[in-house]
Write a protein that holds these residues in place. Structure first.
Motif, PDB file in Angstrom:
ATOM      1  N   HIS A  75     -25.810  15.524 -38.499  1.00 49.01           N
ATOM      2  CA  HIS A  75     -27.106  16.353 -38.947  1.00 49.01           C
ATOM      3  C   HIS A  75     -27.023  16.932 -40.382  1.00 49.01           C
ATOM      4  CE1 HIS A  75     -28.318  16.556 -34.662  1.00 49.01           C
ATOM      5  NE2 HIS A  75     -27.385  16.750 -34.205  1.00 49.01           N
ATOM      6  N   GLU A 214     -37.871  21.011 -40.018  1.00 56.88           N
ATOM      7  CA  GLU A 214     -37.208  20.323 -38.834  1.00 56.88           C
ATOM      8  C   GLU A 214     -37.270  21.059 -37.624  1.00 56.88           C
ATOM      9  OE1 GLU A 214     -33.613  18.242 -41.416  1.00 56.88           O
ATOM     10  OE2 GLU A 214     -33.394  20.044 -40.294  1.00 56.88           O
ATOM     11  N   SER A 218     -38.575  17.512 -35.332  1.00 55.26           N
ATOM     12  CA  SER A 218     -37.738  16.671 -35.766  1.00 55.26           C
ATOM     13  C   SER A 218     -36.719  16.552 -34.500  1.00 55.26           C
ATOM     14  CB  SER A 218     -36.894  17.172 -36.850  1.00 55.26           C
ATOM     15  OG  SER A 218     -35.782  16.288 -37.303  1.00 55.26           O
ATOM     16  N   PHE A 219     -35.834  15.593 -34.576  1.00 51.99           N
ATOM     17  CA  PHE A 219     -35.090  15.226 -33.409  1.00 51.99           C
ATOM     18  C   PHE A 219     -33.281  14.949 -34.364  1.00 51.99           C
ATOM     19  CE2 PHE A 219     -38.934  13.719 -31.569  1.00 51.99           C
ATOM     20  CZ  PHE A 219     -38.725  14.428 -30.473  1.00 51.99           C
ATOM     21  N   GLU A 220     -33.400  15.474 -35.464  1.00 54.07           N
ATOM     22  CA  GLU A 220     -32.244  15.306 -36.236  1.00 54.07           C
ATOM     23  C   GLU A 220     -32.220  16.403 -37.287  1.00 54.07           C
ATOM     24  OE1 GLU A 220     -33.290  12.053 -35.751  1.00 54.07           O
ATOM     25  OE2 GLU A 220     -34.674  12.666 -37.387  1.00 54.07           O
ATOM     26  N   TYR A 224     -32.811  21.070 -36.511  1.00 52.73           N
ATOM     27  CA  TYR A 224     -32.887  20.615 -35.139  1.00 52.73           C
ATOM     28  C   TYR A 224     -31.986  21.301 -34.367  1.00 52.73           C
ATOM     29  CZ  TYR A 224     -32.438  17.905 -30.895  1.00 52.73           C
ATOM     30  OH  TYR A 224     -32.302  17.301 -29.724  1.00 52.73           O
ATOM     31  N   THR A 227     -32.667  24.531 -33.316  1.00 54.39           N
ATOM     32  CA  THR A 227     -33.641  24.440 -32.080  1.00 54.39           C
ATOM     33  C   THR A 227     -32.961  24.288 -30.858  1.00 54.39           C
ATOM     34  OG1 THR A 227     -35.124  24.010 -33.438  1.00 54.39           O
ATOM     35  CG2 THR A 227     -35.868  23.520 -31.328  1.00 54.39           C
ATOM     36  N   TRP A 228     -32.043  23.354 -30.841  1.00 55.60           N
ATOM     37  CA  TRP A 228     -31.482  22.906 -29.782  1.00 55.60           C
ATOM     38  C   TRP A 228     -30.340  23.820 -29.329  1.00 55.60           C
ATOM     39  CZ3 TRP A 228     -31.544  19.311 -26.036  1.00 55.60           C
ATOM     40  CH2 TRP A 228     -30.300  19.133 -25.358  1.00 55.60           C
TER      41      TRP A 228
END
Length: 274
Positions: A75, A214, A218-220, A224, A227-228
């Protein structure tokens, strides 16, 4: 009659010159451990709920775990790649545009009001419109980072050039310097401190807006990761990402400061009395 001139030993004189820098470093590194101790103390006695702010040990264990499984490096490298590309584009465009505004009063009078108005709008406010034009892929990240970088660079470059003393410019004319020689020998050295200030501000804006974009799409990347962690209600993951973001931002700023000292050795000498 004889006279003796006392002089400080070279080692003592060198230490005296470095003392201001060492003092600044000591002050700079004293606050983080203090805050860390307070944070750990409040967590240890339960005065700070774990669901609001996890203990430092929990955050550190999360960082170690992310590093061991490779996700933190993955990341982080993705975020750094985006910043490197976006910052490079934005800094180059900002320097060129700022130089044009600073060296050409008519262009500055024509463009400055509109640019100043656009600069007041935060990059986050442009995201919905930019998504319509460039989508939500990597291009969106690059455009947002480049735009957030270019604004402070343009402002600082324009200001640094317009603030150059007219007497210095007139001296170049008296010496029959060509316009290019006046810019390279007079304007650029006088403007360097403000130019680097703009670049540092641009880099800080690029790093901050990277996290925003991000978080948005974004997914990376480190944004992100935050967020995760929020979606999983794992605040230690959010704080771990924040710690990494802050550490990298500090390192990037220190790198630019080092480069500034390299191209302006006279500034360092004046600061420490050499």
């Amino acid at each position: 009659m004889t006279f003796t001139v006392s002089a400080d030993p070279p080692a003592e004189r060198q230490f005296t010159r470095l003392l201001p820098a060492l003092t600044d470093i000591a002050y700079g590194i004293s606050l983080p451990p203090t805050l860390l101790l307070v944070w750990g103390f409040l967590s240890r006695f339960g005065w700070l709920p774990q669901q609001i702010l996890p203990a430092p040990a929990v955050v550190w264990a999360t960082i170690v775990e992310l590093w061991r499984d490779g996700s933190l490096a993955e990341h982080t490298l993705q975020s750094l790649r985006r910043v490197a590309i976006g910052f490079t584009i934005g800094a180059m465009l900002g320097l060129v545009a700022g130089a044009a505004l600073g060296l050409a009063p008519r262009i500055r009078a024509f463009v400055a009001p509109v640019f100043t108005a656009l600069a007041q709008v935060n990059t986050l406010a442009w995201l919905p419109l930019l998504v319509l034009f460039v989508g939500i892929d990597e291009e969106l990240k690059y455009v947002c980072i480049a735009w957030s970088t270019a604004i402070p660079v343009i402002l600082a470059t324009t200001r640094s050039i317009t603030d150059v003393s007219p007497k210095l410019v007139e001296l170049g004319r008296v010496l029959d310097f060509t316009p290019l020689q006046r810019v390279s020998a007079i304007v650029l050295p006088a403007a360097l401190p403000s130019l680097f200030t703009g670049l540092r501000e641009g880099l800080a804006a690029a790093w901050q807006n990277l996290v925003i974009v991000e978080l948005f799409a974004s997914f990376e990347g480190l944004g992100y990761l935050m967020t995760w962690g929020r979606q999983l209600f794992q605040l230690e993951l959010v704080i771990a990402a924040m710690v990494v973001i802050a550490a990298i931002g500090l390192l990037l700023n220190a790198t630019l400061q080092y480069l500034e000292r390299l191209v302006q050795p006279w500034k360092t000498e004046d600061a420490y009395g050499r």
